[in-house]
Design an enzyme around this catalytic site. Sequence first.
Site, PDB file in Angstrom:
ATOM      1  N   LYS A 112      -2.356  -1.590  -3.811  1.00  0.00           N
ATOM      2  CA  LYS A 112      -3.179  -0.387  -3.703  1.00  0.00           C
ATOM      3  C   LYS A 112      -2.322   0.857  -3.785  1.00  0.00           C
ATOM      4  CE  LYS A 112      -5.942   1.919  -0.268  1.00  0.00           C
ATOM      5  NZ  LYS A 112      -6.433   1.903   1.076  1.00  0.00           N
ATOM      6  N   LYS A 146       0.863  -1.175   0.000  1.00  0.00           N
ATOM      7  CA  LYS A 146       0.000   0.000   0.000  1.00  0.00           C
ATOM      8  C   LYS A 146       0.900   1.226   0.000  1.00  0.00           C
ATOM      9  CE  LYS A 146      -3.463   2.438   2.701  1.00  0.00           C
ATOM     10  NZ  LYS A 146      -4.515   2.342   3.705  1.00  0.00           N
TER      11      LYS A 146
HETATM   12  C1  PBG Z   1      -7.476   3.292   5.717  1.00  0.00           C
HETATM   13  C2  PBG Z   1      -7.743   3.234   4.270  1.00  0.00           C
HETATM   14  C3  PBG Z   1      -7.579   4.228   3.282  1.00  0.00           C
HETATM   15  C4  PBG Z   1      -8.111   3.694   2.101  1.00  0.00           C
HETATM   16  C5  PBG Z   1      -8.547   2.415   2.395  1.00  0.00           C
HETATM   17  N1  PBG Z   1      -8.296   2.146   3.731  1.00  0.00           N
HETATM   18  C6  PBG Z   1      -7.074   5.597   3.370  1.00  0.00           C
HETATM   19  C7  PBG Z   1      -5.679   5.887   3.710  1.00  0.00           C
HETATM   20  O1  PBG Z   1      -4.829   5.014   3.860  1.00  0.00           O
HETATM   21  O2  PBG Z   1      -5.422   7.088   3.859  1.00  0.00           O
HETATM   22  C8  PBG Z   1      -8.204   4.401   0.796  1.00  0.00           C
HETATM   23  C9  PBG Z   1      -9.253   3.891  -0.136  1.00  0.00           C
HETATM   24  C10 PBG Z   1      -9.572   4.791  -1.265  1.00  0.00           C
HETATM   25  O3  PBG Z   1      -8.924   5.821  -1.511  1.00  0.00           O
HETATM   26  O4  PBG Z   1     -10.540   4.473  -1.976  1.00  0.00           O
HETATM   27  N2  PBG Z   1      -6.169   3.409   6.105  1.00  0.00           N
END
Ligand code: PBG
Length: 344
Positions: free
Chosen positions: A259, A206
Amino acid sequence: MSSEFSKSKDKEGVSFLRTRRTRSSKAIRNLVRENRLHPENFVYPFFVVEGDGVREEIQSMPGQFQMSVDNLLDACREIIECKISAVILFGIPHAKDDKATEAYAENGIIQIATKVIKENFPELCVITDVCLCEYMDHGHCGVVEGNRIVNDSTLELLSQTALSHVIAGADMVAPSDMMDGRVGHIRKILDSNGFPETPIMSYASKYASAFYGPFRVAAESTPSFGDRSTYQMDPSNSREAIREVAIDIEEGADIILVKPALPYLDILSKVRSEFDIPVAAYNVSGEYAMLVSAMKAGWLDPEKAFMESLVSIRRAGADFIITYFAKDASRRLLGDFDTPLSWM
Ligand code: PBG
């Protein structure tokens, strides 16, 4: 190759290799199509809020809504009609603090939503996002001391959160915090509490991405200081993604998530070719917002641009896709071209 190529030429040097033959009719194109989308390849995200009768459109994500639990049931019915078999839940709690208490509260928003969905739609797979940022008053994904995000004291809170989701009935937990060691920690807690069969989908690679912007508006989780670059990955790195994935697999992850998706298709493809584990991709809020705004403006074909993006994610190697386009794509795949696209 070059000698073979010359054999394929006639006396005049004209090639009889014609790649257009397999594109010559719709039926033949269908036969040779390498990658397909199907509603069962999609997971649809829900943003759940406290209260009753709430169904509020998210300004940064046209066609997506924050919903209270009562309205979630109609939304689930729609999902099932679209033949989608899984949802992922994000919660917006009524209160935030520096221990993310509502993340693991027995009657927290996700715990209640999970219970109610599973009671009404037992066949629908409920995945829960395990993270603390929506529940922390500072908006970071871990415990904060001074201005540091502390790894090891975060693990216990994450595991308690995951366990409370599974007790509420979640079919799968998806840690998205990027703390070191969390997959192993969660696995151990689930196993020792009688849930050895519940899978963990790890957001293993991520990235610290600007493409989460619209989500943070939706989930009210923008960090109040600094950014997430001490725990999420540097967008410039690719070898590191392989290392992250390898570590999470070793800790017991059952499914690996990459992601964001579209700006990271190279990572997806690399992870796919390195590992034999199921791989998913998160087509995130910024990818949605970017496409939707261009499709709404008429700059991109609204029937084609999002479908092409989704198939590119499959082509790069994703077994399934978490996407805000899930409903619209599924309707079109099922032959329903009459229901208007939800963002138009
Ligand atoms: C929680 C999380 C996030 C997303 C999914 N889980 C935000 C982040 O890490 O700031 C993002 C999902 C999206 O942008 O659709 N940590």
